[in-house]
Design a protein around this motif. Structure first.
Motif, PDB file in Angstrom:
ATOM      1  N   GLY A   1       5.267 -13.319  -0.188  1.00  0.00           N
ATOM      2  CA  GLY A   1       4.295 -12.512  -0.913  1.00  0.00           C
ATOM      3  C   GLY A   1       3.713 -11.413  -0.056  1.00  0.00           C
ATOM      4  N   ARG A   2       3.419 -11.745   1.197  1.00  0.00           N
ATOM      5  CA  ARG A   2       2.889 -10.747   2.122  1.00  0.00           C
ATOM      6  C   ARG A   2       3.934  -9.662   2.384  1.00  0.00           C
ATOM      7  N   ALA A   3       5.172 -10.082   2.599  1.00  0.00           N
ATOM      8  CA  ALA A   3       6.230  -9.122   2.893  1.00  0.00           C
ATOM      9  C   ALA A   3       6.451  -8.173   1.716  1.00  0.00           C
ATOM     10  N   ASP A   4       6.357  -8.700   0.492  1.00  0.00           N
ATOM     11  CA  ASP A   4       6.544  -7.854  -0.691  1.00  0.00           C
ATOM     12  C   ASP A   4       5.457  -6.782  -0.760  1.00  0.00           C
ATOM     13  N   LEU A   5       4.207  -7.182  -0.525  1.00  0.00           N
ATOM     14  CA  LEU A   5       3.111  -6.217  -0.580  1.00  0.00           C
ATOM     15  C   LEU A   5       3.273  -5.146   0.497  1.00  0.00           C
ATOM     16  N   VAL A   6       3.620  -5.569   1.693  1.00  0.00           N
ATOM     17  CA  VAL A   6       3.798  -4.618   2.794  1.00  0.00           C
ATOM     18  C   VAL A   6       4.935  -3.653   2.472  1.00  0.00           C
ATOM     19  N   SER A   7       6.014  -4.156   1.871  1.00  0.00           N
ATOM     20  CA  SER A   7       7.139  -3.291   1.537  1.00  0.00           C
ATOM     21  C   SER A   7       6.762  -2.231   0.513  1.00  0.00           C
ATOM     22  N   ARG A   8       5.713  -2.480  -0.249  1.00  0.00           N
ATOM     23  CA  ARG A   8       5.233  -1.521  -1.247  1.00  0.00           C
ATOM     24  C   ARG A   8       4.164  -0.589  -0.674  1.00  0.00           C
ATOM     25  N   GLY A   9       3.873  -0.735   0.595  1.00  0.00           N
ATOM     26  CA  GLY A   9       2.880   0.125   1.245  1.00  0.00           C
ATOM     27  C   GLY A   9       1.451  -0.363   1.110  1.00  0.00           C
ATOM     28  N   VAL A  10       1.255  -1.626   0.701  1.00  0.00           N
ATOM     29  CA  VAL A  10      -0.089  -2.174   0.524  1.00  0.00           C
ATOM     30  C   VAL A  10      -0.648  -2.628   1.866  1.00  0.00           C
ATOM     31  N   SER A  11      -1.885  -2.215   2.167  1.00  0.00           N
ATOM     32  CA  SER A  11      -2.599  -2.710   3.338  1.00  0.00           C
ATOM     33  C   SER A  11      -3.331  -3.992   2.951  1.00  0.00           C
ATOM     34  N   ILE A  12      -3.196  -5.021   3.775  1.00  0.00           N
ATOM     35  CA  ILE A  12      -3.799  -6.322   3.462  1.00  0.00           C
ATOM     36  C   ILE A  12      -4.996  -6.537   4.374  1.00  0.00           C
ATOM     37  N   GLU A  13      -6.161  -6.808   3.764  1.00  0.00           N
ATOM     38  CA  GLU A  13      -7.406  -7.002   4.500  1.00  0.00           C
ATOM     39  C   GLU A  13      -7.915  -8.410   4.204  1.00  0.00           C
ATOM     40  N   THR A  14      -7.967  -9.249   5.242  1.00  0.00           N
ATOM     41  CA  THR A  14      -8.388 -10.639   5.050  1.00  0.00           C
ATOM     42  C   THR A  14      -9.864 -10.864   5.365  1.00  0.00           C
ATOM     43  N   THR A  15     -10.540  -9.899   5.979  1.00  0.00           N
ATOM     44  CA  THR A  15     -11.971 -10.039   6.263  1.00  0.00           C
ATOM     45  C   THR A  15     -12.748 -10.065   4.951  1.00  0.00           C
ATOM     46  N   PRO A  16     -13.639 -11.025   4.762  1.00  0.00           N
ATOM     47  CA  PRO A  16     -14.360 -11.129   3.483  1.00  0.00           C
ATOM     48  C   PRO A  16     -15.219  -9.902   3.175  1.00  0.00           C
ATOM     49  N   VAL A  17     -15.388  -9.662   1.886  1.00  0.00           N
ATOM     50  CA  VAL A  17     -16.226  -8.569   1.396  1.00  0.00           C
ATOM     51  C   VAL A  17     -17.686  -9.006   1.402  1.00  0.00           C
ATOM     52  N   ALA A  18     -18.550  -8.189   1.971  1.00  0.00           N
ATOM     53  CA  ALA A  18     -19.989  -8.496   1.979  1.00  0.00           C
ATOM     54  C   ALA A  18     -20.672  -7.926   0.745  1.00  0.00           C
ATOM     55  N   ARG A  19     -20.356  -6.664   0.401  1.00  0.00           N
ATOM     56  CA  ARG A  19     -21.015  -6.001  -0.723  1.00  0.00           C
ATOM     57  C   ARG A  19     -20.268  -4.715  -1.054  1.00  0.00           C
ATOM     58  N   LEU A  20     -20.597  -4.158  -2.222  1.00  0.00           N
ATOM     59  CA  LEU A  20     -20.119  -2.836  -2.596  1.00  0.00           C
ATOM     60  C   LEU A  20     -21.277  -1.862  -2.514  1.00  0.00           C
ATOM     61  N   ALA A  21     -20.973  -0.638  -2.141  1.00  0.00           N
ATOM     62  CA  ALA A  21     -22.014   0.378  -1.984  1.00  0.00           C
ATOM     63  C   ALA A  21     -21.452   1.730  -2.393  1.00  0.00           C
ATOM     64  N   GLY A  22     -22.328   2.738  -2.478  1.00  0.00           N
ATOM     65  CA  GLY A  22     -21.908   4.078  -2.821  1.00  0.00           C
ATOM     66  C   GLY A  22     -21.166   4.114  -4.143  1.00  0.00           C
ATOM     67  N   HIS A  23     -20.186   5.017  -4.238  1.00  0.00           N
ATOM     68  CA  HIS A  23     -19.396   5.099  -5.460  1.00  0.00           C
ATOM     69  C   HIS A  23     -18.424   3.926  -5.566  1.00  0.00           C
ATOM     70  N   ALA A  24     -17.603   3.761  -4.550  1.00  0.00           N
ATOM     71  CA  ALA A  24     -16.642   2.654  -4.530  1.00  0.00           C
ATOM     72  C   ALA A  24     -16.339   2.293  -3.087  1.00  0.00           C
ATOM     73  N   ASP A  25     -17.394   2.022  -2.319  1.00  0.00           N
ATOM     74  CA  ASP A  25     -17.252   1.640  -0.916  1.00  0.00           C
ATOM     75  C   ASP A  25     -17.305   0.123  -0.785  1.00  0.00           C
TER      76      ASP A  25
END
Length: 300
Positions: free
Chosen positions: A180-204
């Motif tokens: 699954g990881r290899a498929d995403l990488v092959s499509r140019g997807v960056s994978i971020e495993t650090t948890p999300v704390a919050r959303l801010a601004g427009h779409a930060d």
């Protein structure tokens, strides 16, 4: 008086069904509390003939057209309970009024259970979206963030590479296997495993390690369920889907309770205005058939 059909929910699917019935000169009552699912968005995309229109305008124009039919009635209220059987249903609203109908149609729409991320709910429908076909084009192939909520989120990230450069936030919701990881990488997807704390601004997206990543728009999944338990309380079966739960119907949109039908987001996946309208139109025609033909020949 007794209506031929009582429609619980007067958004796109409920009105599309009602139109077919009204054109068959049937007496139709819509009971609606006025809470469209897409009330948070200012533009509706992908609906032929109304691409980019204000969804409130689409709904108001549809209601205006229904009002031209003399057998149409509308009550602005919350339908609280439904009981009875085919040819003898009663719906009671929150103000205590009761209405009788030969058939019921549940077009209640669904409620969205959103990920519990600070700042997400107030951006829902504005810069955080569910459907790429509805909102992907307007991001102009900019940076797109996908916040995972479960295994299906990887598919969402794969698909969204058609609309921009994708960063996939696993956010503790799933663990990618190596294929699954290899498929995403092959499509140019960056994978971020650090948890999300919050959303801010427009779409930060602010991560727990202090980093802040900016995007043209964000996508995530919600868990959906019929917006009211009225159908389930009547005895209609509820079934699981990949996205939540919905009212079970057969090919003719009839529920497991004879004479009670369901359509739109509450009774099908996936969801969109176009699909809701089509599903409603089909349900309206099948409701009319059920009034014309005896049960033994309805599916002939």
């Amino acid at each position: 008086m007794q209506y031929d059909v009582i429609v619980v929910g007067g958004s796109y699917a409920g009105m599309a069904a009602s139109l077919q019935l009204l054109r068959a000169r049937r007496k139709v009552l819509i009971i609606d509390a006025g809470l469209r699912r897409n009330r948070f968005v200012s533009h509706s995309y992908g609906f032929l003939g109304n691409d980019g229109a204000d969804p409130a305008r689409i709904a108001s124009e549809a209601r205006r057209q229904l009002e031209a039919y003399p057998t149409y009635a509308h009550v602005e209220a919350l339908a609280e309970t439904a009981n009875g059987r085919s040819d003898a249903f009663t719906v009671v609203t929150s103000d205590g009024a009761s209405y009788d109908g030969r058939r019921l149609l549940f077009a209640t729409g669904v409620s969205d259970a959103l990920p519990e991320i600070d700042g997400l709910a107030e951006r829902w429908g504005r810069s955080v979206f569910l459907c790429p076909y509805c909102h992907g084009y307007e991001l102009n192939r900019g940076r797109v963030g996908v916040i995972a909520t479960g295994p299906m989120s990887a598919h969402q990230a794969q698909l969204l590479t058609e609309w921009g450069e994708v960063t996939f936030f696993t956010n503790g919701a799933l663990t990618l296997d190596e294929p699954g990881r290899a498929d995403l990488v092959s499509r140019g997807v960056s994978i971020e495993t650090t948890p999300v704390a919050r959303l801010a601004g427009h779409a930060d997206v602010e991560l727990v390690d202090g980093r802040r990543l900016s995007f043209a728009g964000l996508f995530t999944g919600s868990r959906t369920a019929p917006s009211t338990p009225i159908a389930q309380a009547l005895g209609c079966a509820i079934e699981d889907t990949l996205f939540g739960t919905q009212i079970r119907t057969d090919a003719m949109k009839e529920t497991t309770v004879a004479g009670a039908f369901a359509c739109g987001d509450a009774a099908r996946v996936p969801h969109s205005v176009s699909l809701a309208v089509g599903d409603g139109a089909w349900a309206g025609a099948q409701l009319h058939r059920s009034l014309v033909f005896p049960p033994s020949s309805q599916r002939g």
